[in-house]
Write a protein that holds these residues in place. Sequence first.
Motif, PDB file in Angstrom:
ATOM      1  N   SER A  90       0.879  -1.720   0.234  1.00  0.00           N
ATOM      2  CA  SER A  90       0.046   0.222   0.133  1.00  0.00           C
ATOM      3  C   SER A  90       0.493   0.980  -0.009  1.00  0.00           C
ATOM      4  O   SER A  90       2.137   1.013   0.570  1.00  0.00           O
ATOM      5  N   GLY A  91       0.215   2.898  -0.162  1.00  0.00           N
ATOM      6  CA  GLY A  91       1.349   3.583  -0.362  1.00  0.00           C
ATOM      7  C   GLY A  91       0.469   4.619  -0.729  1.00  0.00           C
ATOM      8  O   GLY A  91      -0.605   4.293  -1.989  1.00  0.00           O
ATOM      9  N   ASP A  92       1.252   5.755  -0.876  1.00  0.00           N
ATOM     10  CA  ASP A  92       0.765   7.231  -1.465  1.00  0.00           C
ATOM     11  C   ASP A  92       2.070   7.658  -2.961  1.00  0.00           C
ATOM     12  O   ASP A  92       2.123   8.653  -3.237  1.00  0.00           O
ATOM     13  N   ILE A  93       3.128   6.309  -3.297  1.00  0.00           N
ATOM     14  CA  ILE A  93       3.877   7.459  -4.389  1.00  0.00           C
ATOM     15  C   ILE A  93       2.885   6.416  -5.884  1.00  0.00           C
ATOM     16  O   ILE A  93       3.166   5.245  -5.588  1.00  0.00           O
ATOM     17  N   PRO A  94       3.019   7.295  -6.102  1.00  0.00           N
ATOM     18  CA  PRO A  94       2.097   6.752  -7.276  1.00  0.00           C
ATOM     19  C   PRO A  94       3.054   6.699  -8.028  1.00  0.00           C
ATOM     20  O   PRO A  94       4.073   7.306  -8.878  1.00  0.00           O
ATOM     21  N   SER A  95       2.785   5.393  -9.265  1.00  0.00           N
ATOM     22  CA  SER A  95       3.870   4.316  -9.601  1.00  0.00           C
ATOM     23  C   SER A  95       4.330   4.436 -10.805  1.00  0.00           C
ATOM     24  O   SER A  95       3.096   5.344 -11.956  1.00  0.00           O
ATOM     25  N   ALA A  96       4.698   4.506 -11.934  1.00  0.00           N
ATOM     26  CA  ALA A  96       5.193   4.578 -13.187  1.00  0.00           C
ATOM     27  C   ALA A  96       5.094   6.362 -12.988  1.00  0.00           C
ATOM     28  O   ALA A  96       4.865   6.840 -14.373  1.00  0.00           O
ATOM     29  N   SER A  97       6.091   6.928 -12.116  1.00  0.00           N
ATOM     30  CA  SER A  97       5.621   8.441 -12.720  1.00  0.00           C
ATOM     31  C   SER A  97       7.205   9.100 -12.009  1.00  0.00           C
ATOM     32  O   SER A  97       6.884  10.614 -12.679  1.00  0.00           O
ATOM     33  N   GLY A  98       8.515   8.496 -11.965  1.00  0.00           N
ATOM     34  CA  GLY A  98       9.156   8.885 -11.663  1.00  0.00           C
ATOM     35  C   GLY A  98       9.623   9.184 -10.386  1.00  0.00           C
ATOM     36  O   GLY A  98      10.171   9.936  -9.671  1.00  0.00           O
ATOM     37  N   LEU A  99       8.794   8.872  -9.513  1.00  0.00           N
ATOM     38  CA  LEU A  99       9.335   9.114  -8.069  1.00  0.00           C
ATOM     39  C   LEU A  99       9.917   7.579  -7.366  1.00  0.00           C
ATOM     40  O   LEU A  99       9.620   8.028  -6.266  1.00  0.00           O
ATOM     41  N   GLY A 100      10.205   6.806  -8.239  1.00  0.00           N
ATOM     42  CA  GLY A 100      10.930   5.721  -7.566  1.00  0.00           C
ATOM     43  C   GLY A 100      10.571   4.975  -6.423  1.00  0.00           C
ATOM     44  O   GLY A 100      10.853   3.923  -5.942  1.00  0.00           O
ATOM     45  N   SER A 101       8.963   4.672  -7.574  1.00  0.00           N
ATOM     46  CA  SER A 101       8.089   3.694  -6.230  1.00  0.00           C
ATOM     47  C   SER A 101       8.844   2.436  -6.759  1.00  0.00           C
ATOM     48  O   SER A 101       8.201   1.547  -5.503  1.00  0.00           O
ATOM     49  N   SER A 102       9.588   1.896  -7.376  1.00  0.00           N
ATOM     50  CA  SER A 102       9.833   0.658  -8.102  1.00  0.00           C
ATOM     51  C   SER A 102      11.121   0.038  -6.902  1.00  0.00           C
ATOM     52  O   SER A 102      11.293  -0.555  -6.099  1.00  0.00           O
ATOM     53  N   ALA A 103      12.146   1.337  -7.154  1.00  0.00           N
ATOM     54  CA  ALA A 103      13.258   1.022  -6.123  1.00  0.00           C
ATOM     55  C   ALA A 103      12.320   1.386  -4.340  1.00  0.00           C
ATOM     56  O   ALA A 103      12.876   0.405  -3.717  1.00  0.00           O
ATOM     57  N   ALA A 104      11.321   1.871  -3.928  1.00  0.00           N
ATOM     58  CA  ALA A 104      10.762   1.998  -2.495  1.00  0.00           C
ATOM     59  C   ALA A 104      10.437   0.499  -2.244  1.00  0.00           C
ATOM     60  O   ALA A 104      10.320  -0.619  -1.802  1.00  0.00           O
ATOM     61  N   LEU A 105       9.831  -0.261  -3.161  1.00  0.00           N
ATOM     62  CA  LEU A 105       9.268  -1.930  -3.535  1.00  0.00           C
ATOM     63  C   LEU A 105      10.393  -2.835  -3.392  1.00  0.00           C
ATOM     64  O   LEU A 105      10.117  -3.729  -2.053  1.00  0.00           O
TER      65      LEU A 105
END
Length: 347
Positions: free
Chosen positions: A97-112
């Motif tokens: 869960s969370g509030d980083i939009p995916s695939a938008s340049g905000l590093g959601s895959s590294a955070a995962l």
Amino acid sequence: MCKKEYEGLPREDIMGENPVLVAASAPGKCILFGEHAVVYGQPAVAVAIEQRLTVSMSSALTWSVDGSALDEQKHPHITLLRDTWLKHGQPMALHVSGDIPSASGLGSSAALSAAVGAAMHHLAHPEKGIDRDGLSAFAHRAEAHAQQGRASPMDASTSVEGGVVVLSDRREAHGRWLYTRRLSTPEGERRWEVHGIAPPEDDVYLVLGNTGVHAPTARQVAMVAEALKSKPSRMQEIQAIGTVARRGLAALVDGDYEAVGHAMSENQILLRNLGVSSPELESLIRAAAPTALGAKLTGAGGGGCMVALTRHPKQTSEAIELAGGRTLVSKIGNTGVRLDKRTDSIP
Ligand code: MEV
């Protein structure tokens, strides 16, 4: 139960699931200076943002992610982490869960990668603390795999370490040196020195404006590689981004946020010339400009997000939203990966 009765109860109590054994969260990132050029060893600066991704894990009969079976094709990083630490252990149900939009340049895959890695490492070695060096090295390899061999350790290190992270081809006098990262890319060997810095605090905010346009990082990075291959003299543009990043870093260390904003806007001109901006990004950047100290795209560009540095977050957000963007606001520098719930009784 009527809705009112179960409000506020832990999810496992509502769903009848097993209790959460471990939960870990990691922040997204926003690049202030140096995206793309950092892939070629130029300096860059990124900050951990307030928006986070959380993964919670409960024991289950089979491995799953948000109710679907864990699938190597769909979840390569999670599968690799599981095989590294928990292959022979009790299967787990992961909930993300969370509030980083995916695939938008905000590093959601590294955070995962960072959050799943921290949670699984805790289950495998509850007596040990978070191994930040090992975790960020893993997350960097995962990013490089996803970007066809061309990735800086920027996203991974920022999500794991938190705060403000500086990458450079040399050890910098500013801040705390953390480690060296190396990668063999299609264009040759790369080396980055990774540092954490703590800029003076001030009443400034980052407003992130999402265009809603999805432009895969791998494609953007490959496009720049292709442009440099067909015209090697364009490496000067990459070096110019490095020069501006170094100027921006000096301003940040001095707490001169007017100069930081100015360097961000200069960086944007160079990114636009490199061909990684887009009409949607330019429109949000233009909308932010009158109330901001500076604005630029953040991440790989082509879509995704822009960032404005501002002393007036409300006005800047409103202007970006009026121009069609969705906004998030963050202070500069937030906590890196952390365990939010731990357990000592692992099945
Ligand atoms: C992506 O967040 C930033 C890029 O510089 C790629 C990378 O550093 O790996 C475009």
